[in-house]
Design a protein around this motif. Sequence first.
Motif, PDB file in Angstrom:
ATOM      1  N   ILE A 181      93.696  83.163  94.169  1.00  0.00           N
ATOM      2  CA  ILE A 181      93.441  82.602  92.844  1.00  0.00           C
ATOM      3  C   ILE A 181      92.045  81.976  92.835  1.00  0.00           C
ATOM      4  O   ILE A 181      91.695  81.212  93.740  1.00  0.00           O
ATOM      5  CB  ILE A 181      94.501  81.534  92.482  1.00  0.00           C
ATOM      6  N   ILE A 182      91.272  82.310  91.816  1.00  0.00           N
ATOM      7  CA  ILE A 182      89.929  81.753  91.652  1.00  0.00           C
ATOM      8  C   ILE A 182      89.880  81.023  90.317  1.00  0.00           C
ATOM      9  O   ILE A 182      90.274  81.587  89.288  1.00  0.00           O
ATOM     10  CB  ILE A 182      88.856  82.865  91.689  1.00  0.00           C
ATOM     11  N   GLU A 183      89.401  79.806  90.340  1.00  0.00           N
ATOM     12  CA  GLU A 183      89.252  79.027  89.106  1.00  0.00           C
ATOM     13  C   GLU A 183      87.790  78.622  88.947  1.00  0.00           C
ATOM     14  O   GLU A 183      87.284  77.818  89.734  1.00  0.00           O
ATOM     15  CB  GLU A 183      90.161  77.798  89.140  1.00  0.00           C
ATOM     16  N   GLN A 184      87.118  79.222  87.988  1.00  0.00           N
ATOM     17  CA  GLN A 184      85.722  78.896  87.686  1.00  0.00           C
ATOM     18  C   GLN A 184      85.369  79.481  86.332  1.00  0.00           C
ATOM     19  O   GLN A 184      86.077  80.340  85.802  1.00  0.00           O
ATOM     20  CB  GLN A 184      84.793  79.486  88.752  1.00  0.00           C
ATOM     21  N   ASP A 185      84.295  79.002  85.747  1.00  0.00           N
ATOM     22  CA  ASP A 185      83.846  79.550  84.475  1.00  0.00           C
ATOM     23  C   ASP A 185      83.435  81.009  84.662  1.00  0.00           C
ATOM     24  O   ASP A 185      82.789  81.377  85.650  1.00  0.00           O
ATOM     25  CB  ASP A 185      82.669  78.753  83.924  1.00  0.00           C
ATOM     26  N   ILE A 186      83.833  81.851  83.702  1.00  0.00           N
ATOM     27  CA  ILE A 186      83.503  83.286  83.730  1.00  0.00           C
ATOM     28  C   ILE A 186      82.796  83.581  82.407  1.00  0.00           C
ATOM     29  O   ILE A 186      83.457  83.771  81.379  1.00  0.00           O
ATOM     30  CB  ILE A 186      84.772  84.138  83.897  1.00  0.00           C
ATOM     31  N   ASP A 214      85.795  77.798  78.681  1.00  0.00           N
ATOM     32  CA  ASP A 214      85.842  76.891  79.829  1.00  0.00           C
ATOM     33  C   ASP A 214      87.115  77.122  80.652  1.00  0.00           C
ATOM     34  O   ASP A 214      88.154  77.546  80.133  1.00  0.00           O
ATOM     35  CB  ASP A 214      85.809  75.426  79.362  1.00  0.00           C
ATOM     36  N   ALA A 215      87.010  76.833  81.944  1.00  0.00           N
ATOM     37  CA  ALA A 215      88.156  76.885  82.862  1.00  0.00           C
ATOM     38  C   ALA A 215      88.727  78.294  83.008  1.00  0.00           C
ATOM     39  O   ALA A 215      89.934  78.513  82.911  1.00  0.00           O
ATOM     40  CB  ALA A 215      89.243  75.915  82.414  1.00  0.00           C
ATOM     41  N   GLY A 216      87.833  79.251  83.269  1.00  0.00           N
ATOM     42  CA  GLY A 216      88.275  80.610  83.533  1.00  0.00           C
ATOM     43  C   GLY A 216      89.029  80.690  84.847  1.00  0.00           C
ATOM     44  O   GLY A 216      88.900  79.824  85.720  1.00  0.00           O
ATOM     45  N   ASN A 217      89.834  81.743  84.996  1.00  0.00           N
ATOM     46  CA  ASN A 217      90.572  81.903  86.245  1.00  0.00           C
ATOM     47  C   ASN A 217      90.963  83.359  86.469  1.00  0.00           C
ATOM     48  O   ASN A 217      91.069  84.146  85.525  1.00  0.00           O
ATOM     49  CB  ASN A 217      91.808  81.002  86.280  1.00  0.00           C
ATOM     50  N   ILE A 218      91.182  83.699  87.731  1.00  0.00           N
ATOM     51  CA  ILE A 218      91.658  85.024  88.120  1.00  0.00           C
ATOM     52  C   ILE A 218      92.809  84.843  89.100  1.00  0.00           C
ATOM     53  O   ILE A 218      92.728  84.033  90.022  1.00  0.00           O
ATOM     54  CB  ILE A 218      90.561  85.849  88.816  1.00  0.00           C
ATOM     55  N   LEU A 248      94.808  89.518  86.920  1.00  0.00           N
ATOM     56  CA  LEU A 248      94.557  89.088  85.554  1.00  0.00           C
ATOM     57  C   LEU A 248      93.409  88.098  85.547  1.00  0.00           C
ATOM     58  O   LEU A 248      93.444  87.085  86.249  1.00  0.00           O
ATOM     59  CB  LEU A 248      95.815  88.429  84.961  1.00  0.00           C
ATOM     60  N   VAL A 249      92.394  88.424  84.769  1.00  0.00           N
ATOM     61  CA  VAL A 249      91.269  87.526  84.532  1.00  0.00           C
ATOM     62  C   VAL A 249      91.481  86.899  83.163  1.00  0.00           C
ATOM     63  O   VAL A 249      91.666  87.617  82.172  1.00  0.00           O
ATOM     64  CB  VAL A 249      89.929  88.278  84.553  1.00  0.00           C
ATOM     65  N   GLU A 250      91.448  85.577  83.077  1.00  0.00           N
ATOM     66  CA  GLU A 250      91.691  84.895  81.810  1.00  0.00           C
ATOM     67  C   GLU A 250      90.545  83.959  81.440  1.00  0.00           C
ATOM     68  O   GLU A 250      89.782  83.546  82.291  1.00  0.00           O
ATOM     69  CB  GLU A 250      92.995  84.088  81.890  1.00  0.00           C
ATOM     70  N   ARG A 251      90.454  83.688  80.149  1.00  0.00           N
ATOM     71  CA  ARG A 251      89.507  82.713  79.590  1.00  0.00           C
ATOM     72  C   ARG A 251      88.055  83.122  79.844  1.00  0.00           C
ATOM     73  O   ARG A 251      87.212  82.303  80.192  1.00  0.00           O
ATOM     74  CB  ARG A 251      89.802  81.312  80.127  1.00  0.00           C
TER      75      ARG A 251
END
Length: 401
Positions: free
Chosen positions: A55-60, A37-41, A30-33
Amino acid sequence: MDILVINSGSSSIKYQLLNTETKEVLAVGLVERIGIDAGNIKHKAKINGEEKVKIIEQDIPNHEDAMKMVAELLTDKEVGVIHNPEEILAVGHRVVHGGESLVKTELINDDIIRKIEETIPLSPLHNPGHLAGIKVGMKIFSAAKHFAVLDTAFHQTMPPKAYRFAIPEKYYKEHHLRVYGFHGTSHRYVYETARDYLKKDDLKAITIHLGNGSSMSAVNSEGHCVDTSMGLTPLDGLMMGTRTGSIDASVVFYLGQVMGMDFEEIKTLFNKQSGMLGIAGSSDARDVTDMLEKGDANAQLCYDMYAYRIKKFIGSYTAVLNGVDALIFTAGLGEHDELMRSMACSELSYLGIEMDEEKNKSLNHAKQAVEIQSANSRVKILIIPTNEELQIAKEVYDLMQ
């Protein structure tokens, strides 16, 4: 065959890579946001029988960046399950609304993209996100054939007497105002699963998808949907987590003319502030159940209203089908809420519907199809866990042959 299933929303992408032969989920994420700001996968994969998570947390910034990250995770050295994106030969894209022009799963080309674009006025919250996912998915998984699997398609077998509104014809002809129905992929999956499980090809069934969004369908002995509870949008029909379900249209006039509310306020009230949330104060049935057990009167009313509407549809659909062989409960509440199932099936013995309360309780949270009717019941009552991703993959696989 391994098939990638993509459900792309306005700011999210859900994906699964499935093997259609073993029905095994090889990877899910699941890719969110997206664009926020504060996108995550969150990506999970099964490697040599062991589940691995990354888990990856970065702007997308956009859907293309999101899809590139999905491809990178699927081919990652630690959590990847393929070597390169060109190994993906088929992709199924969930599309909520196909209007009247898209009535079955279709190989995506410029004409299909145009038809999905034409339905945006009917589904402004969903179809733009689906289109974004389709366009970047076709770019990144360029070796694959891409298919659109429509949530509305299953309901396109309804006759005009079921899908037309009693308003002047021009609103149908010129503006396509009619009943479309939703959750079609889920309704089709559980109906076909029930038919196989019961070994009855001419099964007449009422499929009951109960979640934060809820809907029911009447499916005849030929496997065709002949009526469904949701309408032009997912607002109609059953009471839901935050949606009103069926409501007198004059309430809209009262809220506007007497209370001075504008259309956006009314739309928000009906879609996001009503249903279980409006009656009991929470859209989560687990919270409402806890309140009910403590004697909360609003929680009791909430469950009474929710179950009462399900029972009304069971009665009307039994009439439409001229008898019914099976009730099929699925989705979050349908699979996991024994109280709701019990209340929805109570006092229906005249229709030949009798539940075994012990089975209903002991077989709650079923992982596969189970029967919960009593020995005296003329109608089967089933719990069948839905699997929309597998259904999408199956429909894609069939067209790939």
